[in-house]
Design a protein around this motif. Structure first.
Motif, PDB file in Angstrom:
ATOM      1  N   LYS A   1       0.850  -1.189   0.000  1.00 38.57           N
ATOM      2  CA  LYS A   1       0.000   0.000   0.000  1.00 38.57           C
ATOM      3  C   LYS A   1       0.887   1.240   0.000  1.00 38.57           C
ATOM      4  O   LYS A   1       1.937   1.254   0.651  1.00 38.57           O
ATOM      5  CB  LYS A   1      -0.901   0.020   1.245  1.00 38.57           C
ATOM      6  CG  LYS A   1      -1.880   1.173   1.218  1.00 38.57           C
ATOM      7  CD  LYS A   1      -2.790   1.217   2.429  1.00 38.57           C
ATOM      8  CE  LYS A   1      -3.767   2.405   2.276  1.00 38.57           C
ATOM      9  NZ  LYS A   1      -4.538   2.636   3.490  1.00 38.57           N
ATOM     10  N   HIS A   2       0.440   2.249  -0.700  1.00 33.97           N
ATOM     11  CA  HIS A   2       1.082   3.561  -0.609  1.00 33.97           C
ATOM     12  C   HIS A   2       0.507   4.249   0.627  1.00 33.97           C
ATOM     13  O   HIS A   2      -0.681   4.552   0.676  1.00 33.97           O
ATOM     14  CB  HIS A   2       0.832   4.379  -1.865  1.00 33.97           C
ATOM     15  CG  HIS A   2       1.558   3.841  -3.064  1.00 33.97           C
ATOM     16  ND1 HIS A   2       1.452   4.396  -4.313  1.00 33.97           N
ATOM     17  CD2 HIS A   2       2.423   2.803  -3.190  1.00 33.97           C
ATOM     18  CE1 HIS A   2       2.215   3.721  -5.168  1.00 33.97           C
ATOM     19  NE2 HIS A   2       2.798   2.735  -4.502  1.00 33.97           N
ATOM     20  N   ASN A   3       1.364   4.477   1.595  1.00 38.07           N
ATOM     21  CA  ASN A   3       0.943   4.895   2.924  1.00 38.07           C
ATOM     22  C   ASN A   3       1.117   6.407   3.050  1.00 38.07           C
ATOM     23  O   ASN A   3       2.227   6.931   2.897  1.00 38.07           O
ATOM     24  CB  ASN A   3       1.825   4.143   3.950  1.00 38.07           C
ATOM     25  CG  ASN A   3       1.387   4.337   5.379  1.00 38.07           C
ATOM     26  OD1 ASN A   3       0.638   5.259   5.679  1.00 38.07           O
ATOM     27  ND2 ASN A   3       1.876   3.475   6.257  1.00 38.07           N
ATOM     28  N   ASP A   4       0.020   7.092   3.347  1.00 36.85           N
ATOM     29  CA  ASP A   4       0.070   8.556   3.439  1.00 36.85           C
ATOM     30  C   ASP A   4       0.715   9.061   4.724  1.00 36.85           C
ATOM     31  O   ASP A   4       0.836  10.268   4.914  1.00 36.85           O
ATOM     32  CB  ASP A   4      -1.358   9.125   3.353  1.00 36.85           C
ATOM     33  CG  ASP A   4      -1.910   9.045   1.938  1.00 36.85           C
ATOM     34  OD1 ASP A   4      -1.120   9.275   0.995  1.00 36.85           O
ATOM     35  OD2 ASP A   4      -3.099   8.735   1.777  1.00 36.85           O
ATOM     36  N   ILE A   5       1.100   8.156   5.598  1.00 40.33           N
ATOM     37  CA  ILE A   5       1.614   8.590   6.895  1.00 40.33           C
ATOM     38  C   ILE A   5       2.894   9.413   6.719  1.00 40.33           C
ATOM     39  O   ILE A   5       3.708   9.150   5.822  1.00 40.33           O
ATOM     40  CB  ILE A   5       1.859   7.373   7.810  1.00 40.33           C
ATOM     41  CG1 ILE A   5       2.010   7.825   9.254  1.00 40.33           C
ATOM     42  CG2 ILE A   5       3.081   6.574   7.354  1.00 40.33           C
ATOM     43  CD1 ILE A   5       1.916   6.701  10.263  1.00 40.33           C
ATOM     44  N   GLN A   6       3.044  10.425   7.584  1.00 43.80           N
ATOM     45  CA  GLN A   6       4.293  11.187   7.590  1.00 43.80           C
ATOM     46  C   GLN A   6       5.421  10.282   8.095  1.00 43.80           C
ATOM     47  O   GLN A   6       5.221   9.482   9.008  1.00 43.80           O
ATOM     48  CB  GLN A   6       4.183  12.382   8.531  1.00 43.80           C
ATOM     49  CG  GLN A   6       3.125  13.391   8.158  1.00 43.80           C
ATOM     50  CD  GLN A   6       2.855  14.293   9.349  1.00 43.80           C
ATOM     51  OE1 GLN A   6       1.951  14.036  10.132  1.00 43.80           O
ATOM     52  NE2 GLN A   6       3.641  15.353   9.472  1.00 43.80           N
ATOM     53  N   ARG A   7       6.597  10.484   7.531  1.00 44.52           N
ATOM     54  CA  ARG A   7       7.713   9.623   7.935  1.00 44.52           C
ATOM     55  C   ARG A   7       7.951   9.682   9.442  1.00 44.52           C
ATOM     56  O   ARG A   7       8.228   8.663  10.079  1.00 44.52           O
ATOM     57  CB  ARG A   7       8.989  10.023   7.184  1.00 44.52           C
ATOM     58  CG  ARG A   7      10.171   9.159   7.590  1.00 44.52           C
ATOM     59  CD  ARG A   7      11.439   9.485   6.847  1.00 44.52           C
ATOM     60  NE  ARG A   7      12.547   8.742   7.437  1.00 44.52           N
ATOM     61  CZ  ARG A   7      13.798   8.862   7.055  1.00 44.52           C
ATOM     62  NH1 ARG A   7      14.127   9.683   6.071  1.00 44.52           N
ATOM     63  NH2 ARG A   7      14.756   8.161   7.643  1.00 44.52           N
ATOM     64  N   GLU A   8       7.836  10.862  10.038  1.00 45.53           N
ATOM     65  CA  GLU A   8       8.154  10.977  11.473  1.00 45.53           C
ATOM     66  C   GLU A   8       7.145  10.251  12.353  1.00 45.53           C
ATOM     67  O   GLU A   8       7.387  10.052  13.536  1.00 45.53           O
ATOM     68  CB  GLU A   8       8.310  12.439  11.901  1.00 45.53           C
ATOM     69  CG  GLU A   8       7.103  13.311  11.626  1.00 45.53           C
ATOM     70  CD  GLU A   8       7.215  14.043  10.289  1.00 45.53           C
ATOM     71  OE1 GLU A   8       7.832  13.488   9.352  1.00 45.53           O
ATOM     72  OE2 GLU A   8       6.671  15.147  10.179  1.00 45.53           O
ATOM     73  N   LEU A   9       5.999   9.856  11.772  1.00 46.22           N
ATOM     74  CA  LEU A   9       5.018   9.094  12.551  1.00 46.22           C
ATOM     75  C   LEU A   9       5.105   7.590  12.288  1.00 46.22           C
ATOM     76  O   LEU A   9       4.379   6.810  12.903  1.00 46.22           O
ATOM     77  CB  LEU A   9       3.595   9.579  12.231  1.00 46.22           C
ATOM     78  CG  LEU A   9       3.278  11.033  12.561  1.00 46.22           C
ATOM     79  CD1 LEU A   9       1.799  11.324  12.264  1.00 46.22           C
ATOM     80  CD2 LEU A   9       3.578  11.355  14.020  1.00 46.22           C
ATOM     81  N   TYR A  10       5.967   7.189  11.376  1.00 52.49           N
ATOM     82  CA  TYR A  10       6.075   5.764  11.005  1.00 52.49           C
ATOM     83  C   TYR A  10       6.772   4.992  12.131  1.00 52.49           C
ATOM     84  O   TYR A  10       7.622   5.522  12.846  1.00 52.49           O
ATOM     85  CB  TYR A  10       6.871   5.654   9.706  1.00 52.49           C
ATOM     86  CG  TYR A  10       6.823   4.303   9.044  1.00 52.49           C
ATOM     87  CD1 TYR A  10       5.627   3.752   8.616  1.00 52.49           C
ATOM     88  CD2 TYR A  10       7.994   3.581   8.825  1.00 52.49           C
ATOM     89  CE1 TYR A  10       5.587   2.511   7.991  1.00 52.49           C
ATOM     90  CE2 TYR A  10       7.973   2.351   8.199  1.00 52.49           C
ATOM     91  CZ  TYR A  10       6.767   1.816   7.783  1.00 52.49           C
ATOM     92  OH  TYR A  10       6.734   0.579   7.176  1.00 52.49           O
TER      93      TYR A  10
END
Lengths: 129, 522
Positions: free
Chosen positions: B195-204
């Motif tokens: 999946k292409h994940n819209d999450i911000q990198r800093e929240l991953y």
């Protein structure tokens, strides 16, 4: 369909064991539940995570020492039948059998795990009394 | 002050994922530097190729038959031995940050401490340890728990909900409505679990694990000795790294991996030469275990699916490397650099397209068994860098931690510490490494036992639902590095096979019975 079964042998006679197992409002005394509430042919149980299951009581037979129930009203659970039997082990003790047939089948394993823990506690409680 | 131990694990990572092991795609300079200055094990195997059994081996130093966690869903006993407990008793501060998974995830009854600790936002919980006394659960005074997404009972999910309530839904939904591993596809090729994940990198979660590690280490006094297990959930499926990072590796630029056989006829010939469950899973007629989507048929996997899954895994591996770099910088800033031992590994591999398959199961080949394993001893220990060819297992980790801390090897462990080089391996008796598989899924029973020694891998399939006990696999690793030529039935190799089997059966520990119950699917 996930079909699972757990059992335990208890050094107490079946009628004594059934007094607790057959009291459907007290299942949280031995099963990993927070509360049980019985109204007629309905029961509501609360799990430690806060999830509440509504159940139809299908069989509650004191002579057979059998309890059967279905979880209902939960869209994630498309089919369920739980059965708990207290049997005479032929040596003055009991065998308690807890069976679950369920869709989704993955959840049957989880209920079997809880049943295993519950039966272990039931044995400890009964044999200590 | 003694040596500090940073134990880094990833989840489901291949040996060839790293630059130091010949990987050509993901840039992993931080891990490569640990390898350059440390000891690289080129033949490290897990004792089981799924998470819970393998992680239990890391913690206990025991084979699966001994610790009893024979499959995901079987909880490690609360009073099982734990090297973290030994280290804590000797004065080490102890933490596990990230994915633990010694206990089942699916737990609405909250029967398991990991889930109670996570859902309650607790640091730890007292359990009765192997010495019969109450102590922090499995020896860890601090847990910050996470898994592969933003849901579930863990600290990461709680934190994520506070930061952005919508973020959890941005991840791939690991389970479907039937609580099966989700077979849905995504990305640009409709590859499963992408999946292409819209999450911000800093929240991953990769960033969160590093941040939590830095925070915990910052809380310690300068003179503390510590053991920190930093456990990244990636690159385990789902393959859904932050969308902002997709430009790192474009799947269209990738060749298919060496293990993927593009010609379907040849692929199926290779599968047919292996024990029958290989082809049965490929065709979708037999799913032996819960870890792969039961509604997905591997035969439908395309070369583009394989490219996209590999690209996603490479991206996740780069993020892990950079996160480790941040942690290493913070440790150096604390002045602990010279006394720091770093061990890096994973719990098991990933098929990642090899033989036209993804995920994992009873497939004891390099895809799942050959793991990255690196020990960068503290500079103060003056250990020379080396590459070790001798077979070693994750079963040696607990003894290694004890050795670093100056403790005697615990009696409960079943292997010597990791060797410093091949001469040391001979002295310590690292001749073979063993791997076990047992699965029972609603009447479908599969068992396998594997030995690797002297450049051979030999697997015996145990009698079960589809095997009668006569099938197996035998590979010559030097001449068949991709394990496509199964010599099990070759008349020229019967003596070799039987010698390996004799050694395997005499080396496996006696199984502790009765088997522990499986209390959840995972």
């Amino acid at each position: 369909m996930g079909s699972v079964r757990r059992h335990v042998q208890i050094d107490r006679d079946p009628d004594t064991v059934w007094k607790l197992v057959g009291d459907l409002a007290r299942q949280h005394d031995w099963f990993p539940l927070t509360t049980c509430r019985v109204e007629g042919k309905k029961r509501w149980i609360t799990l430690p995570s806060g999830i509440v299951f509504e159940e139809d009581i299908i069989t509650h037979d004191h002579s057979l020492r059998r309890f059967q129930y279905r979880i209902v009203g939960n869209p994630a659970i498309t089919s369920h039948l739980g059965t708990c039997d207290v049997l005479d082990d032929g040596h003055g003790g009991s065998i308690v059998v807890y069976s679950t047939d369920m869709e989704p089948e993955a959840l049957a394993l989880v209920i079997a795990g809880a049943a295993g823990e519950g039966l272990h506690k039931l044995k400890t409680m009964m044999e200590a009394a | 002050m003694g040596r500090k131990i940073l134990f880094i694990t990833t989840d489901q990572q291949r040996y060839d994922a790293l630059g130091c092991n010949g990987g050509q795609i993901a840039r992993t300079p931080v891990i490569d530097e640990l390898a350059r200055t440390g000891i690289v094990y080129d033949r490290a195997h897990p004792q089981n190729v799924v998470c819970m059994p393998s992680r239990s081996t890391m913690l206990t130093g025991q084979h699966v038959s001994t610790h009893g966690v024979w499959m995901n869903g079987v909880p490690l006993a609360n009073d099982a031995p734990s090297i973290a407990s030994d280290l804590r008793r000797s004065g080490y501060r102890t933490a596990l940050i990230g994915k633990a998974h010694f206990e089942p995830f699916i737990d609405p009854f909250l029967r398991f401490a990991e889930n109670r600790i996570g859902s309650g936002g607790l640091e730890t919980e007292l359990s009765i340890g192997e010495d019969g006394l109450p102590a922090p659960h499995r020896g860890f005074e601090h847990f910050s728990l996470a898994t592969h997404g933003g849901t579930g009972p863990f600290h990461y999910a709680r934190w994520l909900r506070e930061k952005n309530p919508a973020a959890a839904a941005m991840f791939f939904q690991v389970l479907d409505q039937q609580l099966q591993v989700n077979a849905a596809g995504g990305g640009e090729t409709n590859a499963p679990q992408v999946k292409h994940n819209d999450i911000q990198r800093e929240l991953y979660h990769t960033e969160w694990v590093a941040d939590q590690t830095i925070n915990w280490l910052s809380s310690l006094p300068a003179d503390a000795d510590w053991f920190c297990w930093m456990s990244f959930p990636d690159p385990h499926h789902p393959w859904d790294p932050p969308k902002s990072e997709l430009g790192r590796v474009n799947w269209r630029d990738l060749d298919v991996p060496r293990g993927y056989i593009e010609d379907a006829t040849e692929r199926e010939r290779v599968l047919d030469s292996k024990p029958r469950h290989w082809r049965m899973w490929y065709d979708g007629t037999f799913v032996s275990n819960y870890e792969a989507p039961s509604k997905w048929v591997p035969k439908t996997l395309t070369a583009d699916n394989v490219r996209e899954v590999n690209a996603m895994a490479h991206i996740e591996n780069e993020l892990i490397d950079e996160a480790i770099g941040r942690v290493m910088t913070s440790i150096t800033a604390r002045g602990w650099g010279d006394d720091l031992d770093v061990l890096y590994t994973t719990d098991h591999g990933e098929l990642q397209g090899d033989y036209g398959l993804l995920f994992k199961g009873p497939y004891h080949v390099d895809s799942l068994m050959r793991l990255p394993l690196i020990w960068r001893p503290a500079k103060s220990a003056n250990v020379a860098p080396a590459r070790v060819a001798a077979p070693v297992g994750l079963v040696s980790l607990a003894s290694t931690f004890a050795s670093i801390a100056g403790l005697q090897r615990p009696d409960y462990t079943e292997s010597e510490r990791l060797p410093l080089n091949d001469d040391d391996a001979r002295l310590l008796g690292h001749e073979r490494v063993l791997t076990e598989w047992d699965s029972v899924l609603f009447g479908k029973i599969v068992g396998a036992r594997t030995i690797c020694r002297d450049g051979w891998v030999c697997t015996a399939m145990l009698p079960g639902t589809v095997h009668d006990g006569t099938e197996g696999e035998l590979y010559d690793l030097a001449n068949d590095p991709l394990q496509r030529n199964n010599l099990w039935s070759s008349s020229q190799h019967v003596a070799q096979r039987d010698a390996l089997l004799d050694d395997m059966w005499s080396s496996l520990p006696t199984r502790v019975l009765p088997l522990r119950a499986c209390d959840a699917p995972v």
